[in-house]
Write an enzyme that holds these catalytic residues in place. Structure first.
Site, PDB file in Angstrom:
ATOM      1  N   PHE A 158       0.794  -1.186   0.063  1.00 60.61           N
ATOM      2  CA  PHE A 158       0.419   0.128  -0.107  1.00 60.61           C
ATOM      3  C   PHE A 158       0.668   1.389  -0.023  1.00 60.61           C
ATOM      4  O   PHE A 158       1.079   2.090  -0.110  1.00 60.61           O
ATOM      5  CB  PHE A 158      -0.673  -0.134   1.262  1.00 60.61           C
ATOM      6  CG  PHE A 158      -0.405   0.826   2.438  1.00 60.61           C
ATOM      7  CD1 PHE A 158      -0.183   1.509   3.174  1.00 60.61           C
ATOM      8  CD2 PHE A 158       0.689  -0.446   3.218  1.00 60.61           C
ATOM      9  CE1 PHE A 158       0.670   1.929   3.865  1.00 60.61           C
ATOM     10  CE2 PHE A 158       0.907  -0.075   4.077  1.00 60.61           C
ATOM     11  CZ  PHE A 158       1.105   1.293   4.820  1.00 60.61           C
ATOM     12  N   LYS A 182      -1.498  -7.054  -9.333  1.00 58.98           N
ATOM     13  CA  LYS A 182      -2.001  -6.454  -8.486  1.00 58.98           C
ATOM     14  C   LYS A 182      -1.873  -5.467  -8.090  1.00 58.98           C
ATOM     15  O   LYS A 182      -0.967  -5.760  -6.518  1.00 58.98           O
ATOM     16  CB  LYS A 182      -2.726  -7.812  -7.798  1.00 58.98           C
ATOM     17  CG  LYS A 182      -3.406  -7.983  -7.438  1.00 58.98           C
ATOM     18  CD  LYS A 182      -3.973  -8.581  -5.546  1.00 58.98           C
ATOM     19  CE  LYS A 182      -2.523  -8.355  -4.235  1.00 58.98           C
ATOM     20  NZ  LYS A 182      -3.402  -6.568  -3.341  1.00 58.98           N
ATOM     21  N   SER A 235       5.013  -7.196   3.641  1.00 55.82           N
ATOM     22  CA  SER A 235       5.190  -7.234   4.819  1.00 55.82           C
ATOM     23  C   SER A 235       5.756  -8.900   4.451  1.00 55.82           C
ATOM     24  O   SER A 235       6.000  -9.143   4.113  1.00 55.82           O
ATOM     25  CB  SER A 235       4.378  -7.184   5.936  1.00 55.82           C
ATOM     26  OG  SER A 235       3.443  -7.843   5.340  1.00 55.82           O
ATOM     27  N   CYS A 291       9.893   1.496   4.054  1.00 50.47           N
ATOM     28  CA  CYS A 291      10.252   0.028   4.375  1.00 50.47           C
ATOM     29  C   CYS A 291      11.506   0.917   4.166  1.00 50.47           C
ATOM     30  O   CYS A 291      12.994  -0.263   4.978  1.00 50.47           O
ATOM     31  CB  CYS A 291      10.110  -0.863   2.965  1.00 50.47           C
ATOM     32  SG  CYS A 291      11.223  -0.819   1.644  1.00 50.47           S
ATOM     33  N   GLU A 397       9.315  -3.956  13.136  1.00 50.40           N
ATOM     34  CA  GLU A 397       8.335  -2.754  12.683  1.00 50.40           C
ATOM     35  C   GLU A 397       7.404  -2.863  13.365  1.00 50.40           C
ATOM     36  O   GLU A 397       6.053  -2.774  12.805  1.00 50.40           O
ATOM     37  CB  GLU A 397       8.357  -3.467  11.252  1.00 50.40           C
ATOM     38  CG  GLU A 397       7.849  -2.090  10.127  1.00 50.40           C
ATOM     39  CD  GLU A 397       7.706  -2.917   8.480  1.00 50.40           C
ATOM     40  OE1 GLU A 397       7.435  -3.938   8.892  1.00 50.40           O
ATOM     41  OE2 GLU A 397       8.422  -1.914   7.727  1.00 50.40           O
TER      42      GLU A 397
HETATM   43  P1  NAD Z   1       0.607  -6.910   2.662  1.00 51.42           P
HETATM   44  O1  NAD Z   1       1.995  -7.857   3.030  1.00 51.42           O
HETATM   45  O2  NAD Z   1      -0.373  -6.775   4.091  1.00 51.42           O
HETATM   46  O3  NAD Z   1       0.524  -6.772   1.191  1.00 51.42           O
HETATM   47  C1  NAD Z   1       1.493  -6.913   0.411  1.00 51.42           C
HETATM   48  C2  NAD Z   1      -0.044  -7.178  -0.761  1.00 51.42           C
HETATM   49  O4  NAD Z   1       0.323  -8.088  -0.438  1.00 51.42           O
HETATM   50  C3  NAD Z   1      -1.234  -6.735  -1.289  1.00 51.42           C
HETATM   51  O5  NAD Z   1      -1.148  -6.378  -2.049  1.00 51.42           O
HETATM   52  C4  NAD Z   1      -1.498  -7.730  -0.508  1.00 51.42           C
HETATM   53  O6  NAD Z   1      -3.476  -7.553  -1.051  1.00 51.42           O
HETATM   54  C5  NAD Z   1      -0.962  -8.840  -0.049  1.00 51.42           C
HETATM   55  N1  NAD Z   1      -1.335  -9.781   0.694  1.00 51.42           N
HETATM   56  C6  NAD Z   1      -1.727  -9.368   2.464  1.00 51.42           C
HETATM   57  N2  NAD Z   1      -1.423 -10.279   2.830  1.00 51.42           N
HETATM   58  C7  NAD Z   1      -1.549 -11.607   1.786  1.00 51.42           C
HETATM   59  C8  NAD Z   1      -1.923 -13.224   2.339  1.00 51.42           C
HETATM   60  N3  NAD Z   1      -1.912 -13.249   3.701  1.00 51.42           N
HETATM   61  N4  NAD Z   1      -1.975 -14.111   1.205  1.00 51.42           N
HETATM   62  C9  NAD Z   1      -2.658 -13.245  -0.028  1.00 51.42           C
HETATM   63  N5  NAD Z   1      -1.653 -12.311  -0.417  1.00 51.42           N
HETATM   64  C10 NAD Z   1      -1.856 -10.941   0.578  1.00 51.42           C
HETATM   65  O7  NAD Z   1       1.671  -5.356   2.931  1.00 51.42           O
HETATM   66  P2  NAD Z   1       1.596  -3.806   2.906  1.00 51.42           P
HETATM   67  O8  NAD Z   1       0.775  -3.102   4.657  1.00 51.42           O
HETATM   68  O9  NAD Z   1       0.349  -3.499   1.828  1.00 51.42           O
HETATM   69  O10 NAD Z   1       2.923  -3.287   3.089  1.00 51.42           O
HETATM   70  C11 NAD Z   1       3.592  -2.632   4.077  1.00 51.42           C
HETATM   71  C12 NAD Z   1       4.544  -3.492   4.180  1.00 51.42           C
HETATM   72  O11 NAD Z   1       6.356  -3.704   3.479  1.00 51.42           O
HETATM   73  C13 NAD Z   1       5.462  -3.132   4.935  1.00 51.42           C
HETATM   74  O12 NAD Z   1       6.133  -4.158   6.162  1.00 51.42           O
HETATM   75  C14 NAD Z   1       7.259  -2.379   3.826  1.00 51.42           C
HETATM   76  O13 NAD Z   1       8.500  -2.302   5.437  1.00 51.42           O
HETATM   77  C15 NAD Z   1       7.094  -3.765   3.132  1.00 51.42           C
HETATM   78  N6  NAD Z   1       7.583  -3.292   1.950  1.00 51.42           N
HETATM   79  C16 NAD Z   1       8.567  -2.919   1.227  1.00 51.42           C
HETATM   80  C17 NAD Z   1       9.651  -2.819   0.452  1.00 51.42           C
HETATM   81  C18 NAD Z   1      10.603  -3.216   0.457  1.00 51.42           C
HETATM   82  O14 NAD Z   1      11.284  -3.262  -0.838  1.00 51.42           O
HETATM   83  N7  NAD Z   1      11.194  -4.539   1.022  1.00 51.42           N
HETATM   84  C19 NAD Z   1       9.103  -1.614  -0.063  1.00 51.42           C
HETATM   85  C20 NAD Z   1       7.845  -0.984   0.466  1.00 51.42           C
HETATM   86  C21 NAD Z   1       7.241  -1.836   1.412  1.00 51.42           C
END
Ligand code: NAD
Length: 497
Positions: A158, A182, A235, A291, A397
């Site tokens: 997000f 997606k 995440s 991140c 985090e």
């Molecule tokens: P998230 O893991 O909740 O969601 C990411 C994606 O995965 C979304 O599209 C979501 O719909 C999908 N998703 C979530 N849970 C799922 C599940 N159980 N099964 C299948 N799909 C699922 O992450 P978020 O809250 O959208 O983003 C924030 C996180 O992303 C933070 O932890 C941040 O540090 C990390 N992030 C990392 C980087 C990097 O390059 N390392 C960059 C940006 C953000």
């Protein structure tokens, strides 16, 4: 200053973009909320299993022709896409602010970083080059060529709704693959805009598809035999326990970029003014939802005078951050993306207090919202001192506008604390000593290292690295590594008659 015009008008329903058509989903519909105004600005579908299957089928059918399209012709589509993105630069940026809450300057930076990946992917004809050696045996030559694999799933988080899908998708299509993207269902409008520009740029139907939704779509990708790999950013629990694990089980290629708890180390020889300025964007930019955000600041040495000057300057600068709706250009920090995310940060603040950290700036109380907006998702920046390495606010985090300060005696101790974290995404040192900087860079276990720079975001031609629980896979998004991820090497040996 006045609020800029909002590009998302009415309450539009987001459609999927499949096989070059805009298709209404049959899935359940969710609200998209502008977190600053706390009002619904759109509707997004949670697409069904059949819909992801249809998109993968379209991508698979488009693949043979797209693969045979010359790399130079594919790059021309990306050049057109880049031009369109430049033309729509301001609209793209305002959409991000409207749906996500970040400030317009932060959105403009994000737009630029996304476009830079499209620019770099235009170089795919060069980046895909193979190599050869003549006479590996008498009259026999051997050469390596890079070929696309087929269909890839691209899944975004997000916090960077525009940029992050562009860390992967342009490289995938530039190298001859087709994609299904997606975006996060919390912020679908940025990539909807990207899909509109993809259509205008003239990509053939089926090459670049967008399917909105949540787990059903992700599971559909993970289980689909025609998906050759997944580029995921989000995440750590999702990256590790869902994406990496299941791609391993089904033999798909995987990039899984996860979460972070980043450390900023300040040496007693650092320039305080420049360091404090850098800390403001590092810890509080994007309301800490990055991140690469700083989470813990480690001040090295026993110079109390230096510490006091630094601490006072941090409190002073942080207290002046203007909080409000990011479409007002005078605002410097927006809200958290939604209420549950704010509640999560609040619970970490509580836990910090319970574990003995001292609040020296309380973001729960000491802030004013610039303009007339509900405080539902807003939270001021919080600074703790007397933070210890075993506290949850150091080890887990937080993803919000908080700074935990701890003091240590030596650089070695600071590096040890950085390295005992399960995460290893982006750590930085602030110093005027080349020796300390070299030692930090050498010893710290982290994918991205900053020296006098607080947000160590790699440019598009470098990989977006990460180590330990911040990354799962081998190759990374962006640049040459993305080209390698999206291609496989084939070695040909030829005898000349
Ligand atoms: P998230 O893991 O909740 O969601 C990411 C994606 O995965 C979304 O599209 C979501 O719909 C999908 N998703 C979530 N849970 C799922 C599940 N159980 N099964 C299948 N799909 C699922 O992450 P978020 O809250 O959208 O983003 C924030 C996180 O992303 C933070 O932890 C941040 O540090 C990390 N992030 C990392 C980087 C990097 O390059 N390392 C960059 C940006 C953000």
């Amino acid at each position: 200053m006045a609020v800029l015009e909002e590009p998302i008008k009415g309450v539009p329903l987001v459609k999927n973009y499949i096989n070059g058509e805009w298709v209404e989903s049959k899935g359940e519909i969710k609200d998209v909320v502008n977190p600053a105004k706390y009002e619904t600005i759109g509707k997004v579908p949670i697409s069904t299993r059949e819909e992801i299957d249809t998109a993968v089928k379209a991508a698979q059918e488009a693949f043979p022709d797209w693969r045979r399209t010359t790399p130079v012709a594919r790059a021309r589509c990306l050049f057109r896409l880049k031009e369109l993105m430049e033309e729509h630069f301001e609209d793209i940026s305002r959409i991000q602010t409207q749906e996500h809450g970040k400030t317009i300057d932060e959105s403009r930076g994000e737009t630029r970083r996304g476009i830079e990946n499209v620019e770099v992917s235009c170089g795919a004809p060069t980046m895909m080059l193979g190599y050869n050696l003549e006479d590996i045996a008498s009259g026999i030559d051997e050469y390596l060529i890079r070929q696309p694999l087929g269909v890839f799933g691209i899944i975004g988080p997000f916090n960077f709704p525009w940029m992050i899908p562009l860390w992967s998708a342009p490289y995938a299509v530039a190298t001859g693959n087709c994609v299904v993207v997606k975006p996060s269902s919390e912020v679908p409008f940025s990539h909807l805009k990207a899909a509109e520009l993809v259509e205008e740029a003239g990509f053939p139907p089926g090459v670049w598809n967008v399917v909105n939704g949540g787990r059903t779509v992700v599971n559909g990708m993970l289980e689909h035999p025609d998906i050759k790999g997944i580029a995921f950013v989000g995440s750590t629990p999702t990256a590790r326990d869902v994406i990496y694990k299941r791609c391993g089980e089904t033999g798909k290629r995987v990039i899984g970029q996860g979460g972070a708890t980043n450390f900023m180390v300040i040496m007693p020889d650092a320039n305080i003014r420049a360091t404090v300025a850098s800390m403001m964007t590092s810890f509080f930019g994007n309301a800490g939802q990055r991140c690469l955000s700083g989470q813990t600041l480690i001040v090295v040495g026993d110079d109390d005078e230096f510490y006091k000057t630094l601490r006072d300057a941090l409190i002073d600068s942080t207290s002046k951050i203007v909080i409000g709706y990011g479409l007002d250009e005078s605002v410097q920090m927006g809200p958290l993306r939604d209420k549950p995310k704010k509640d999560r940060v609040l619970s970490y603040i509580e836990s910090g207090i319970e574990e003995g950290a001292k609040v020296i700036l309380d973001g729960r109380k000491n802030f004013k919202i610039f303009g007339d907006y509900p405080d539902t998702c807003f939270l001021g920046p919080t600074i703790f001192e007397d933070v210890r390495r075993d506290m949850k606010i150091v080890r887990e985090e937080i993803f919000g506008p908080t700074m935990g300060i701890m003091r240590v005696r030596t650089l070695d101790e600071a590096i040890e604390i950085c390295n005992e974290s399960p995460f290893a995404n982006g750590d930085a040192i602030f110093t005027s000593s080349g020796k300390s900087a070299r030692e930090f860079q050498y010893q710290v276990v982290s994918g991205n290292v900053g020296i006098n720079i607080g947000i160590v975001a790699p440019m598009a031609f470098f990989p977006f690295s990460g180590m330990k629980d911040s990354f799962f896979g081998i190759l990374h998004t962006q640049g040459q590594e993305a080209v390698r991820f999206f291609t496989e090497s084939k070695v040909v040996i030829q005898r000349w008659f």
